[in-house]
Design an enzyme around this catalytic site. Structure first.
Site, PDB file in Angstrom:
ATOM      1  N   LYS A  31       0.894  -1.068  -0.020  1.00  0.00           N
ATOM      2  CA  LYS A  31      -0.076   0.106  -0.090  1.00  0.00           C
ATOM      3  C   LYS A  31       0.973   1.182  -0.053  1.00  0.00           C
ATOM      4  O   LYS A  31       0.790   2.105  -0.516  1.00  0.00           O
ATOM      5  CB  LYS A  31      -0.981  -0.126   1.434  1.00  0.00           C
ATOM      6  CG  LYS A  31      -1.898   1.031   1.614  1.00  0.00           C
ATOM      7  CD  LYS A  31      -2.785   0.925   2.423  1.00  0.00           C
ATOM      8  CE  LYS A  31      -3.185   2.066   3.396  1.00  0.00           C
ATOM      9  NZ  LYS A  31      -4.015   1.923   4.420  1.00  0.00           N
ATOM     10  N   GLU A  49      11.046  -4.436   3.800  1.00  0.00           N
ATOM     11  CA  GLU A  49      11.067  -5.985   3.183  1.00  0.00           C
ATOM     12  C   GLU A  49      10.585  -5.970   1.768  1.00  0.00           C
ATOM     13  O   GLU A  49      11.164  -6.612   1.063  1.00  0.00           O
ATOM     14  CB  GLU A  49       9.974  -6.800   4.203  1.00  0.00           C
ATOM     15  CG  GLU A  49      10.635  -6.799   5.520  1.00  0.00           C
ATOM     16  CD  GLU A  49      10.035  -5.809   6.693  1.00  0.00           C
ATOM     17  OE1 GLU A  49       9.820  -4.743   5.962  1.00  0.00           O
ATOM     18  OE2 GLU A  49      10.218  -6.050   7.712  1.00  0.00           O
ATOM     19  N   GLU A  98      -2.775  -6.352  15.784  1.00  0.00           N
ATOM     20  CA  GLU A  98      -2.106  -4.908  15.356  1.00  0.00           C
ATOM     21  C   GLU A  98      -3.529  -4.126  15.416  1.00  0.00           C
ATOM     22  O   GLU A  98      -3.190  -2.874  15.463  1.00  0.00           O
ATOM     23  CB  GLU A  98      -1.670  -5.265  13.777  1.00  0.00           C
ATOM     24  CG  GLU A  98      -1.000  -4.046  13.448  1.00  0.00           C
ATOM     25  CD  GLU A  98      -0.129  -4.241  12.024  1.00  0.00           C
ATOM     26  OE1 GLU A  98      -1.006  -4.033  11.084  1.00  0.00           O
ATOM     27  OE2 GLU A  98       0.853  -4.208  11.756  1.00  0.00           O
ATOM     28  N   LYS A 143      10.865  -0.078  13.035  1.00  0.00           N
ATOM     29  CA  LYS A 143      11.239   0.304  11.745  1.00  0.00           C
ATOM     30  C   LYS A 143      12.311   1.451  11.719  1.00  0.00           C
ATOM     31  O   LYS A 143      13.264   1.229  10.933  1.00  0.00           O
ATOM     32  CB  LYS A 143      10.149   0.739  10.916  1.00  0.00           C
ATOM     33  CG  LYS A 143       9.214  -0.267  10.674  1.00  0.00           C
ATOM     34  CD  LYS A 143       7.784   0.346   9.765  1.00  0.00           C
ATOM     35  CE  LYS A 143       6.770  -0.499   9.502  1.00  0.00           C
ATOM     36  NZ  LYS A 143       5.709  -0.037   8.812  1.00  0.00           N
ATOM     37  N   HIS A 188      -1.278 -32.878  19.199  1.00  0.00           N
ATOM     38  CA  HIS A 188      -0.033 -33.396  19.379  1.00  0.00           C
ATOM     39  C   HIS A 188       1.109 -32.780  19.735  1.00  0.00           C
ATOM     40  O   HIS A 188       2.142 -33.081  19.835  1.00  0.00           O
ATOM     41  CB  HIS A 188       0.230 -34.329  18.361  1.00  0.00           C
ATOM     42  CG  HIS A 188      -0.823 -35.244  17.964  1.00  0.00           C
ATOM     43  ND1 HIS A 188      -0.957 -36.750  18.562  1.00  0.00           N
ATOM     44  CD2 HIS A 188      -1.860 -35.442  17.188  1.00  0.00           C
ATOM     45  CE1 HIS A 188      -2.035 -37.170  18.130  1.00  0.00           C
ATOM     46  NE2 HIS A 188      -2.617 -36.665  17.185  1.00  0.00           N
ATOM     47  N   GLY A 213      -4.100  -2.254   5.694  1.00  0.00           N
ATOM     48  CA  GLY A 213      -3.524  -3.255   5.319  1.00  0.00           C
ATOM     49  C   GLY A 213      -4.098  -4.840   5.806  1.00  0.00           C
ATOM     50  O   GLY A 213      -4.088  -5.491   5.000  1.00  0.00           O
ATOM     51  N   ARG A 214      -4.263  -4.695   6.958  1.00  0.00           N
ATOM     52  CA  ARG A 214      -4.860  -6.099   7.470  1.00  0.00           C
ATOM     53  C   ARG A 214      -6.244  -6.492   7.112  1.00  0.00           C
ATOM     54  O   ARG A 214      -6.771  -7.290   7.379  1.00  0.00           O
ATOM     55  CB  ARG A 214      -4.405  -6.200   9.041  1.00  0.00           C
ATOM     56  CG  ARG A 214      -5.157  -4.993   9.791  1.00  0.00           C
ATOM     57  CD  ARG A 214      -4.661  -4.860  11.372  1.00  0.00           C
ATOM     58  NE  ARG A 214      -4.991  -3.866  11.980  1.00  0.00           N
ATOM     59  CZ  ARG A 214      -4.433  -2.432  12.010  1.00  0.00           C
ATOM     60  NH1 ARG A 214      -3.174  -2.352  11.273  1.00  0.00           N
ATOM     61  NH2 ARG A 214      -4.663  -1.668  12.719  1.00  0.00           N
TER      62      ARG A 214
HETATM   63  O1  F6P Z   1       4.408  -2.661   9.533  1.00  0.00           O
HETATM   64  C1  F6P Z   1       3.172  -2.846   9.567  1.00  0.00           C
HETATM   65  C2  F6P Z   1       2.418  -2.701   8.421  1.00  0.00           C
HETATM   66  O2  F6P Z   1       2.090  -1.104   8.030  1.00  0.00           O
HETATM   67  C3  F6P Z   1       1.110  -3.248   8.382  1.00  0.00           C
HETATM   68  O3  F6P Z   1       0.119  -2.482   9.001  1.00  0.00           O
HETATM   69  C4  F6P Z   1       1.015  -3.620   6.787  1.00  0.00           C
HETATM   70  O4  F6P Z   1       0.025  -4.534   6.295  1.00  0.00           O
HETATM   71  C5  F6P Z   1       2.108  -3.908   6.453  1.00  0.00           C
HETATM   72  O5  F6P Z   1       3.103  -3.123   7.225  1.00  0.00           O
HETATM   73  C6  F6P Z   1       2.545  -3.711   5.193  1.00  0.00           C
HETATM   74  O6  F6P Z   1       2.491  -2.348   4.376  1.00  0.00           O
HETATM   75  P1  F6P Z   1       2.512  -1.958   2.776  1.00  0.00           P
HETATM   76  O7  F6P Z   1       1.294  -2.710   2.392  1.00  0.00           O
HETATM   77  O8  F6P Z   1       2.505  -0.711   3.051  1.00  0.00           O
HETATM   78  O9  F6P Z   1       3.871  -2.401   2.508  1.00  0.00           O
END
Ligand code: F6P
Length: 562
Positions: free
Chosen positions: A226, A232, A372, A523, A403, A286-287
């Site tokens: 987003k 990452e 979150e 971060k 188990h 995002g979630r």
């Molecule tokens: O670091 C948390 C977060 O902002 C989440 O809320 C989100 O789903 C994820 O990182 C990924 O964010 P993006 O879609 O902006 O890469």
């Protein structure tokens, strides 16, 4: 989008959405619930069942194709009545309606919360600041559909003219966990001409593992972010770009990369064709984004129609949530149940056990959704919480968990409420396996609640020295969630159910369930420390433990060259 203070008349007073939050512990119902907690702590599920022969009927509810049996929870009619009164006192219906209407309920980020618009009927409309957001959403869905048809039919080809056989979703958090879960849950239900892979972790080993067996000529990357700034995702997208360019040259990027993002400019400067960019909006967290273009890899896997069916499932639960009376409103009852356990009975966690192997990633998905959203220390108006925050979520698919950690659930001392999810019809042709799977689900639900008493063991001839070891006290609460079959519609409904459950919990606690400021510190520090470990900057001011670890890493890193 502008910032607005929403002043709504509510029950003879005013609810100022952005600034005033009612402390739930200051409600009329709170002391009554505290009293009820004392009563419930002194009873057992066995007694509760004995007292009320109608317990199962009165505590089982239907929603969006699911039957939800709350009877094996540590509640009685009085508790349920009081929890519902608490919800009313806190204006739960007004808050719910405010979310669906697109008011700014994500107050700390000054954002609307409109994931529900992602599955609004195509013919409906929702005007926000002069723009029909439903029309915008439908336009992106159409764009996704056209693209998906092209890829799945083989019309869209890689740079060397070969058909795409593998899709790699690069994303993390909400841009990964939903598509991962949906891909696993639904791929068996529909024919998939493609294989979808996921790269989330910034560990380069993840990239190597996922791409090891892939042919660049037939691989399409979907960069899902987003913000298009997440470290990452940006790192993995760069590795992927280098991988494609190395094999096929610069020109190949246009045919092997598409993006899902709210920042078209950032996508373009990364080198992805703006025509191959699918929009996201700041009113979708995002979630909560599986139903948006973040689900592109899911649509590529299961096709346009099945994706629309999944959205219909989300809509089923939206309709239930907005129209069912609170007494029969399953997400409301779920949210209140979580509050009951954490605020009144002292539970700190929620276990989720899907008795469906294809829902193996459900616990991980819910960890982000629940934790979150409701892992917050202050209320919407910035005051410290007077209650515990939302629960820690954990779980594993049944029967695997039985188990490993179920021992603690049966004989440990923790109060660990659980959701047990299962489907009446099998996903495979192995009927005997399904019988046993479901038998285990029912057995666990019974064993957790009612256990095996010392008297029973003695009557069965167990040696007296062994009786305490074998006794299973029971009284461990669980909710049985039964669906017909795990198809796209049922899947959408299940996820929507948890979304609204989380909303209800946040609304009761007065939390902003839609921000996530807590993740920012890590971060920021990681960005500084990256420069330090790479020697771009001198090691700065850290606590002694962290400083030493950075030193050690830098020393090890010097050896890499040799
Ligand atoms: O670091 C948390 C977060 O902002 C989440 O809320 C989100 O789903 C994820 O990182 C990924 O964010 P993006 O879609 O902006 O890469």
């Amino acid at each position: 989008m502008g910032v607005a203070l929403e002043l709504r008349e509510y029950q003879g007073g005013y609810l100022v959405m952005n600034e005033i939050v009612v402390d739930p512990t200051a409600t009329l119902m709170w002391p009554s619930l505290l009293q009820s907690a004392q009563r419930i702590k002194a009873t057992t599920l066995t007694q509760l069942f004995a007292e009320n022969p109608d317990r199962v009927a009165s505590l089982t509810f239907e929603a969006a194709g699911y039957s939800v049996d709350f009877s094996k929870n540590l509640i009685d009619d009085t508790v349920v009545t009081q929890l519902l009164a608490l919800a009313r006192e806190l204006g739960i219906e007004a808050l719910r309606d405010a979310m669906f209407a697109g008011e700014i309920i994500n107050t700390s980020e000054r954002r609307r919360v409109l994931h529900t618009a992602l599955r609004a009927p195509r013919e409906s409309s929702l005007m926000i600041e002069g723009v029909d957001v439903v029309a915008e959403i439908q336009a992106v869905l159409d764009q996704m559909g056209r693209f998906v048809d092209q890829v799945r039919s083989g019309f869209w080809r890689g740079a060397t003219g070969k058909v795409i056989t593998d899709v790699v979703n690069i994303g993390i958090g909400g841009s990964h966990l939903g598509p991962l879960l949906a891909g696993e849950a639904l791929r068996r239900r529909v024919s998939a001409p493609l294989t979808v892979h996921f790269i989330a972790n910034i560990d380069g080993a993840d990239f190597d593992t996922e791409t090891a067996s892939l042919n660049p000529e037939t691989t399409l990357f979907v960069v899902s972010s987003k913000s298009f700034t997440t470290a990452e995702t940006m790192m993995n997208a760069s590795l992927a770009k280098a991988w494609i360019i190395h094999a096929l040259g610069d020109e190949a990027v246009a045919k092997h990369f598409v993006a899902v993002s709210g920042d078209r400019r950032a996508v373009a400067s990364f080198g992805i064709d703006p025509d191959n960019t699918f929009a996201m909006w700041d009113f979708v967290g995002g979630r909560y984004s599986l139903g948006s273009a973040i689900g592109l890899s899911t649509m590529l896997l299961i096709g346009r129609d099945a994706f629309i069916e999944m959205l219909a499932g989300f809509r089923d639960i939206d309709e239930h949530f907005t129209t069912a009376p609170l007494e029969k409103n399953v997400p409301v009852l779920f949210g209140l149940l979580r509050i009951w356990y954490s605020c009144f009975l002292g539970a700190q966690s929620l276990g989720v056990m899907p008795y469906a192997a294809d829902l193996r990633s459900l616990p991980g998905y819910l960890q982000q959704l629940v934790m979150e959203s409701n892992g917050k220390r202050v209320t919407r108006d910035g005051k410290p919480l007077a209650t515990p925050s939302g629960p820690i979520v954990w779980g594993a698919p049944g029967t695997d968990g039985q188990h490993s950690f179920f021992q603690l659930l049966h004989q440990g001392t923790h109060l660990a409420p659980m959701d047990l999810v299962g489907y009446l019809h099998p996903l495979s042709s192995h009927r005997e396996s399904h019988d046993q799977l479901m038998a285990n689900l029912f057995a666990q639900s019974q064993a957790l609640a009612f256990g095996r008493s010392a008297e029973q063991l003695i009557a069965e001839g167990t040696p007296s020295w062994l009786v305490p070891h074998r006794t299973v006290p029971g009284n461990h609460p669980s909710t049985l969630i039964l669906g017909e079959r795990l198809n796209p519609r049922a899947f959408g409904a299940l996820i929507g159910l948890y979304e609204h459950d989380v909303f209800v919990q946040g609304a009761i606690l007065g939390i902003d369930s839609f921000d996530q400021w807590g993740v920012e510190l890590g971060k920021d520090l990681a960005a500084v420390i990256t420069d330090e470990v790479q020697g771009v900057k001198a090691i700065g001011d850290h606590d002694p433990s962290t400083g030493r670890a950075i030193e050690r890493y830098r020393a090890a890193r010097r050896d890499w060259a040799t």
